[in-house]
Design an enzyme around this catalytic site. Structure first.
Site, PDB file in Angstrom:
ATOM      1  CB  CYS A 155      -0.920  -0.003   1.215  1.00 57.68           C
ATOM      2  SG  CYS A 155      -1.824  -1.545   1.479  1.00 57.68           S
ATOM      3  CB  ALA A 180       0.098   6.129  -2.687  1.00 56.80           C
ATOM      4  N   PRO A 181       1.954   7.680  -0.488  1.00 55.82           N
ATOM      5  CG  PRO A 181       2.614   9.715   0.457  1.00 55.82           C
ATOM      6  CD  PRO A 181       1.867   8.454   0.773  1.00 55.82           C
ATOM      7  N   GLY A 183       6.703   7.479   0.575  1.00 47.86           N
ATOM      8  CA  GLY A 183       7.757   7.801   1.528  1.00 47.86           C
ATOM      9  C   GLY A 183       8.448   6.576   2.085  1.00 47.86           C
ATOM     10  CE  LYS A 184       4.930   4.083   6.838  1.00 52.12           C
ATOM     11  NZ  LYS A 184       4.094   5.231   6.451  1.00 52.12           N
ATOM     12  CG  ASP A 235      -7.559  -5.091  -4.490  1.00 47.46           C
ATOM     13  OD1 ASP A 235      -6.921  -5.149  -3.421  1.00 47.46           O
ATOM     14  OD2 ASP A 235      -8.787  -5.262  -4.558  1.00 47.46           O
ATOM     15  CB  CYS A 255      -0.888   6.475  10.746  1.00 51.11           C
ATOM     16  SG  CYS A 255      -2.186   6.648   9.506  1.00 51.11           S
TER      17      CYS A 255
END
Length: 419
Positions: free
Chosen positions: A252, A254-255, A257-258, A300, A372
């Site tokens: 998963c 987006a965006p 960073g990870k 997906d 988060c």
């Protein structure tokens, strides 16, 4: 089109009121409402929108005391909420705020509510001490969180919930992650010092600025020297820690960073997925700026039969969709968009993601489940249910980060597939 000058406070109040209304109507701030605001006015509008949404419970309480009867025109109500936020945070320019709010009201509902806006705001200024005393005596209004949300936090964090609430109502710190492929953190801190930008190191590769600033002003941002990323979010790549040469899935992404942090730390063969093509394009753009490469695919993750080549992964990052209850100071719309029943809905979706990704992991491989969120049903409860379904899974590490002055709130659980 607004007739107000785009550099005026009236214009900023008007645009902020319209975005505030869109959020209360169910639209996320991530849907790009700020992109439709004149470029020069965006910082002021963003401050008004984010600030008034963080304080929505407070503003709603104050309006309840200031209005004789509920307003039928929601745009005017949102204008008042935004103007009250500005009056509370900039009392030294109260006269200007009232004047500009009245001008903004002239653009709404045929200008019929200018006198009402003027009267309500002036009444607030006359009764400020009385109103704020009443607010302080109301536990729910003072929390600036929905009642159900507050109850969840109180139930899960009997001692910590006041600090969590306080952190959620505060502006977030601005933190960066230094791209180790293009320089060291020490070198970047020296560059910040040379440009009179105060900052301190935090974590493995993080830097926290004393004051937020537009990314365009960050030295080397366009050249990929740094990315904006909360130190709590930076824990994901540190915990998953794939070995060089590993085959890695960011399910998963987006965006991005990870995804980027994983690639900055090691040379890995990484597949980044996201459900929406537009979000995948954002991942690709971020990687390009940083000089990194990965396969980015719109797919997906719960339907691997549509994208998986059958080769197992050494490491999987499942940064699952969640209520975002740990990052509400950064995404204040989440408090007012979410409903209590959304916790169960997100938990069900997270379970589907875990169950779909687990078979793709090789024996001995690692899966990092991340959210988060602060709500146990999405975090520890989710993992307990998963472990009951998967006897081959072993919990290697678990941590719940609570939001504080240094980082947002995150949950991580590192799972290993037994051989």
């Amino acid at each position: 089109m607004s007739r107000l000058p785009s550099d005026s406070l009236a214009y900023a109040l008007l645009q902020a009121a319209r975005i505030h209304l869109a959020v209360l109507g169910g639209q996320s701030l991530a849907e790009g409402q700020l992109d439709r605001v004149e470029t020069g006015a965006r910082p002021a509008v963003q401050d008004l929108v984010y600030g008034s949404l963080r304080r929505y419970g407070r503003g709603d309480f104050l309006l309840g005391r200031l209005l004789v009867q509920p307003l039928a025109v929601e745009e005017i109500r949102c204008l008042l909420l935004v103007a009250l936020y500005r009056l509370e945070t900039r009392p030294e320019v109260a006269h200007t705020v009232v004047d500009q709010a009245v001008r903004a009201a002239g653009e709404l509902a045929g200008g019929r509510f200018r006198a009402l806006v003027n009267g309500v705001l002036r009444n607030y200024l006359r009764r400020e001490a009385e109103l704020l005393a009443a607010l302080a005596a109301d536990a729910l209004a003072s929390s600036q969180h929905p009642a159900w949300w507050l109850a969840e936090l109180q139930g899960a964090y009997a001692e910590d919930w006041p600090a969590i609430i306080a952190a959620g109502n505060a502006p977030p710190p601005m933190a960066l992650r230094v791209n180790s492929r293009r320089g060291s953190r020490a070198e970047y801190l020296e560059r910040l010092t040379a440009e009179d930008i105060a900052a301190v190191p935090l974590g493995e590769a993080g830097v926290t600025l004393a004051r937020p600033m537009p990314v365009e002003r960050l030295p080397g941002f366009a050249a990929g020297l740094v990315s904006v990323q909360d130190p709590g979010a930076q824990r994901a790549a540190e915990l998953l820690d794939p070995a060089p040469g590993s085959r890695v899935l960011d399910a998963c992404a987006a965006p991005g960073g990870k995804t980027a942090h994983l690639l900055e730390r090691a040379d890995v063969d990484l597949l980044a997925l996201d459900l929406k093509p537009a979000r995948c394009r954002r991942v690709s753009a971020n990687l390009q700026r940083l000089g990194l490469e990965a396969t980015v695919l719109a797919a997906d993750c719960t339907r691997p039969q549509t994208w998986w080549d059958g080769q197992p992964f050494d490491a999987v990052l499942a940064d699952a969709p969640c209520t975002a209850s740990g990052v509400v100071r950064r995404h204040p719309d989440a408090k007012w968009l979410r409903r209590a029943e959304d916790i169960a809905s997100f938990a069900a979706a997270q379970a589907r993601i875990l169950d779909a990704l687990w078979p793709l992991l090789r024996p001995g491989g690692k899966l990092l489940y991340a959210t988060c969120s602060l709500f146990p049903a999405e975090n520890g409860g989710q993992i307990a249910r998963f472990l009951a379904r998967q006897p081959q899974a072993r919990r290697r590490h678990e941590e719940q980060l609570l939001p504080n002055a240094e980082h947002d709130g995150f949950y991580y659980c590192l799972l290993e597939k037994l051989r």
